[in-house]
Enzyme design. Structure first.
Site, PDB file in Angstrom:
ATOM      1  N   SER A 194       0.832  -1.203   0.000  1.00 35.61           N
ATOM      2  CA  SER A 194       0.000   0.000   0.000  1.00 35.61           C
ATOM      3  C   SER A 194       0.874   1.263   0.000  1.00 35.61           C
ATOM      4  CB  SER A 194      -0.956  -0.031   1.205  1.00 35.61           C
ATOM      5  OG  SER A 194      -1.925   0.981   1.128  1.00 35.61           O
ATOM      6  N   ASP A 269      -9.116  -6.285  -3.866  1.00 36.80           N
ATOM      7  CA  ASP A 269      -8.776  -5.062  -3.138  1.00 36.80           C
ATOM      8  C   ASP A 269      -9.881  -4.035  -3.357  1.00 36.80           C
ATOM      9  OD1 ASP A 269      -7.670  -2.741  -2.087  1.00 36.80           O
ATOM     10  OD2 ASP A 269      -5.663  -3.145  -2.861  1.00 36.80           O
ATOM     11  N   HIS A 299      -7.073  -5.947   0.251  1.00 41.46           N
ATOM     12  CA  HIS A 299      -6.024  -4.932   0.359  1.00 41.46           C
ATOM     13  C   HIS A 299      -4.935  -5.314   1.356  1.00 41.46           C
ATOM     14  CE1 HIS A 299      -4.137  -1.053   0.017  1.00 41.46           C
ATOM     15  NE2 HIS A 299      -4.213  -0.870   1.317  1.00 41.46           N
TER      16      HIS A 299
END
Length: 337
Positions: A194, A269, A299
């Site tokens: 991320s 995600d 995610h």
């Protein structure tokens, strides 16, 4: 001389930021009074001050939307540590004097002195302790050392998070690895999930000669791209870059990352569109690049998908095999007199 210039630049930058923050804070406090005064009397100066204060509030608010060091609520107080295995709980300092907290997990199996070292850059919430389980599985399955870092403002690290601050943090961690005689400096791998993916891409683009490979997971093209996705009802795509306090322009920096690259994408995600991972993969200029896709990957939990560690292990094995061949080739080209 360079150190003196750095300190002067840092002092000037802090002074400007402090002045701007003070001005915006003043405008924010008096915003209601400004609006009432403008309503009664009008005037271009009052209108300018109102617009400036609103812009300042929105500009400062961007940090609130991006960084979540206090989620879950105990993240700044309690950092879970490994149990039953040797580890090092470390503190280092960045160029601008911020104290960072690191956890080093050492691989102790066969060929331990030659094991690669993964620098783990986590996402925008929690702390390094929340990634211990993931990191331990990485260490065991990939046979690597793991160095986890809490950015400034996260966990026990000092300071407040910012884009430039996170970049300085990543450079400090890499510099620290280079000082360790017990870590193989030729096999440093950057891993970022991320927000951490953007940090890893930046570091790899800035200091490519020190990076063996990069692995990024469920990361984005840039913050402006994310803003356009999350706030599609506003014309965000037309905003100039200077409107963004945090940019993290991975889509342009990935062009400078020619080292072996693995792009890990969870197609489930719901936060970052998986298409961004595919686009980063396509933009990559690396001659050795791989895209690992996990249909059920979300995610934060793609690492729990079946075949996840097998994909990472295969990538690293391929790198080490090629690395060994390069060493043999280099040795064979040496003439002994």
């Amino acid at each position: 001389m360079m150190e003196k210039t750095w300190k002067s630049w840092t002092f000037a930058r802090r002074w400007v930021i402090t002045l701007v923050s003070w001005s915006w804070s003043l405008c924010r406090i008096s915003l209601l009074a400004l609006i009432l005064t403008f309503h009664l009397y009008g005037g271009f100066l009052l209108l300018f001050l109102i617009l400036a204060s609103v812009a300042g509030i929105l500009y400062k608010f961007q940090d609130v939307l991006l960084y979540f060091p206090e989620q879950p609520p105990s993240s700044r107080l309690y950092i879970p540590l490994p149990t039953g295995i040797p580890y090092e709980n470390l503190f280092i300092k960045t160029k601008d004097g911020i104290r960072l907290n690191l956890i080093l997990l050492r691989y102790t199996g066969d060929n331990a002195p030659y094991a690669p070292t993964i620098i783990y850059f986590h996402g925008n919430a929690g702390n390094i302790g929340h990634r211990i389980q993931n990191a331990l599985l990485m260490m065991v399955n990939l046979k690597v050392n793991l160095l986890l870092v809490d950015y400034r403002g996260y966990g026990r690290s000092e300071g407040e998070p910012s884009e430039q601050g996170l970049y300085l943090d990543s450079e400090a961690v890499l510099d620290y690895v280079m000082t360790r005689p017990d870590l193989d400096k030729t096999k440093v791998i950057l891993f970022g999930r991320s927000l951490g993916g953007a940090v890893a891409v930046h570091l790899a683009s800035e200091i490519p000669h020190r990076i063996f490979a990069i692995m990024v997971e469920n990361t984005f093209l840039s913050i402006p791209h994310m803003a356009s996705t999350l706030f599609s009802f506003f014309p965000m795509r037309y905003l100039p870059l200077w409107c963004y306090k945090n940019k993290f322009l991975s889509y342009s920096k990935i062009l400078q990352c020619r080292m072996p690259s693995l792009f890990i994408s969870g197609l489930s995600d719901q936060l970052i569109p998986p298409v961004m991972m595919k686009q980063l993969y396509e933009l990559s200029t690396s001659r050795t690049k791989r895209l690992a896709i996990f249909p059920d990957g979300t995610h934060n939990d793609t690492w729990q998908c079946q075949g996840y560690f097998a994909a990472l292990e295969q990538f690293i094995k391929e790198l080490l095999k090629n690395h060994s061949h390069e060493e043999i080739k280099t040795s064979s080209n040496v003439t002994i007199i």
